[in-house]
Write an enzyme that holds these catalytic residues in place. Structure first.
Site, PDB file in Angstrom:
ATOM      1  N   THR A 116     -41.999  17.060 -61.817  1.00 42.72           N
ATOM      2  CA  THR A 116     -41.181  18.235 -61.563  1.00 42.72           C
ATOM      3  C   THR A 116     -40.051  17.849 -60.618  1.00 42.72           C
ATOM      4  OG1 THR A 116     -41.164  20.568 -60.958  1.00 42.72           O
ATOM      5  CG2 THR A 116     -42.719  19.174 -59.738  1.00 42.72           C
ATOM      6  N   GLU A 117     -38.859  18.402 -60.870  1.00 45.00           N
ATOM      7  CA  GLU A 117     -37.629  17.898 -60.254  1.00 45.00           C
ATOM      8  C   GLU A 117     -37.644  17.962 -58.732  1.00 45.00           C
ATOM      9  OE1 GLU A 117     -37.972  19.864 -63.004  1.00 45.00           O
ATOM     10  OE2 GLU A 117     -35.964  20.581 -63.495  1.00 45.00           O
ATOM     11  N   ASN A 118     -38.382  18.936 -58.186  1.00 43.12           N
ATOM     12  CA  ASN A 118     -38.330  19.094 -56.736  1.00 43.12           C
ATOM     13  C   ASN A 118     -39.160  18.042 -55.994  1.00 43.12           C
ATOM     14  OD1 ASN A 118     -40.438  20.671 -57.983  1.00 43.12           O
ATOM     15  ND2 ASN A 118     -40.908  21.482 -55.967  1.00 43.12           N
ATOM     16  N   SER A 160     -36.441  11.687 -57.150  1.00 44.72           N
ATOM     17  CA  SER A 160     -36.879  12.482 -58.299  1.00 44.72           C
ATOM     18  C   SER A 160     -35.886  12.360 -59.455  1.00 44.72           C
ATOM     19  CB  SER A 160     -37.039  13.943 -57.884  1.00 44.72           C
ATOM     20  OG  SER A 160     -37.551  14.692 -58.954  1.00 44.72           O
TER      21      SER A 160
END
Lengths: 231, 239
Positions: A54-56, A96
């Site tokens: 997940t990008e975060n 990320s």
């Protein structure tokens, strides 16, 4: 004609997600877009070890925690609470997106407003009104080894979402390689839509009629069948 | 070198009007709520700082944190990737009324532009946004037969960030996904102000566990049991 009712007999989002999940390979690193694509994780076939990004800044997250058990410092890019699987890791945003742009993800699955036959994707904005927001979509479409889309085959008004050229603002150019729709599975090859699977109930002519660009047939078109109990 | 600030008010006391301010956090995770609220307190008491350009992934939620800064009239411009969310009324109202500027940047490009400033790299090329309206006016270049967009570093005068453990030299760790933009902003800003849940003596944090080395931090202030933005938003708290 077969009596196929486009709005009643098409696949539900869960059924589209099930079909997309069948193609996720064992051992792969996958990013699922916020919303509808997230549903794909629920249908991951048994026996496949998949690591979700997940990008975060989390790799290796699992299901949502039970209500009341949320730790709101532990969220996904959709700002939903998540849990960790053994082997999970945290990293900052630049790392990320290095995973994304650097080609380290095997698959990204996103939603779409429109997909063009050359692989262009429009999924972030439909007009110039309101507050624009892009998030990580423009990054995700460049970098993952495969970029797939899950979408209804047509708009709410019945218009085509698979088109010759996108009319909505683009998210990425020539980036989509496979589209899972409510009626069919379609690959994008050499700037053409190549039909791989379709619902058995819909004729080729009926499918073409709700598609905004030519569907090419290369070899066999398989039946798109979803098991009972997935709705 | 002891960088400890005695209070939140002291920590944010020298941020002037008109500066570019990075604020860490993604959604409610890793947001330095107490530092933001200390800045709002200063604005309410003195009228400064105002005309701020705020850099964050989002544009505030509910009526606390960045949303409360916007509501208070401290923010001239937001630079972010995702201002639209379910509780973003504070930004939405001002944006739709033309009272606040927006620079929209793809999330990964935002992160890398911040990192680039911290690393002293004025420009870089990314495939992100090529062929889209967000790349209009930017130079492009072909590398290995693929098109890339030139992006510039993103500077800031100050950064407000949230760590978990910290020591008086400025070494920081983060909690869970609260890391997000915080280490990047710590590197990028001319002056970085960190709040931490536990301020510990030097040597208390295993050097191998330090995520942000103290060289990137100018002031550190302890906020034991910090408030969590998402929890406050869900409770409907207004600051």
């Amino acid at each position: 004609m077969s009596g196929f009712n486009l709005m009643e007999d098409k696949l539900t989002n869960a059924q589209i997600a099930w079909r997309a999940a069948q193609d996720i390979e064992d051992g792969s690193y996958v990013n699922l877009g916020i919303g509808f694509p997230e549903m794909i994780a629920k249908f991951q076939p048994d026996g496949r070890d998949v690591t979700y990004h997940t990008e975060n800044g989390v790799l290796g997250f699992g299901k949502a925690p039970a209500e009341g058990q949320e730790d709101w410092d532990l969220i996904n890019a959709g700002k939903k609470a998540i849990t960790l699987k053994p082997g999970a890791s945290f990293f900052h945003h630049a790392d990320s997106f290095s995973m994304v742009r650097g080609g380290h993800l095997d698959l990204a699955v996103l939603g779409a407003y429109q997909v063009a036959q050359n692989g262009d994707l429009a999924n972030w904005r439909v007009g110039t009104k309101g507050v624009p927001a892009v998030g990580g979509a423009m990054d995700l479409v460049h970098g993952a080894k495969r970029v797939a889309v899950v979408t209804d085959h047509v708009t709410k008004d019945g218009g085509p979402k698979l088109v010759e050229a996108c009319t909505f603002p683009l998210t990425g150019v020539g980036c989509v390689t496979r589209v899972y729709t409510s009626l069919a599975v379609i690959d994008i090859e050499d700037s053409k839509f190549v039909l791989r699977e379709k619902l058995p109930g819909i004729t080729l002519d009926a499918l073409q009629a709700v598609t905004g660009a030519t569907l090419h047939i290369v070899g066999e078109v398989a039946e798109l069948n979803v098991p009972e109990g997935i709705s | 070198m002891n960088k400890t600030s005695p209070s939140l008010a002291d920590a944010v006391s020298d941020i002037p009007d008109g500066v570019q301010l990075m604020i860490g956090g993604f959604g409610g995770s890793g947001a330095p709520i107490e530092l933001i609220h200390a800045l709002i307190d200063r604005f309410r008491a003195t009228g400064s700082p105002k005309n701020l350009t705020v850099i964050n992934n989002n544009a505030g939620n509910g009526a606390i944190g960045i949303a409360a800064m916007i509501k208070a009239g401290m923010v001239r411009k937001m630079i972010c990737s995702f201002p639209r969310s379910s509780n973003a009324e504070a930004f939405n109202e001002k944006y739709l009324a033309g009272e606040i500027e927006l620079e929209l940047i793809p999330q990964g490009t935002l992160a890398e532009r911040i990192r680039a400033r911290g690393a002293g790299i004025p420009a870089f090329y990314t495939p992100t946004s090529f062929g889209t309206e967000l790349a209009e006016g930017k130079p492009t270049e072909t590398f290995d037969d693929k098109m890339y967009v030139q992006e510039l570093w993103l500077k800031a005068d100050f950064a407000l960030i949230k760590g978990h453990d910290g020591d008086e030299t400025g070494n920081l760790t983060y909690r869970l996904a609260g890391r997000n933009f915080n280490p990047l902003m710590a590197m990028a800003a001319d002056r970085t102000i960190a709040q931490v849940s536990n301020l510990r003596a030097p040597g208390s944090i295993d050097p191998e566990a330090v995520v942000t080395p103290g060289i990137f931090v100018d002031k550190i202030v302890e906020v034991p049991a910090p408030q969590q933005e998402e929890v406050l938003v869900r409770r409907g708290v207004v600051y």
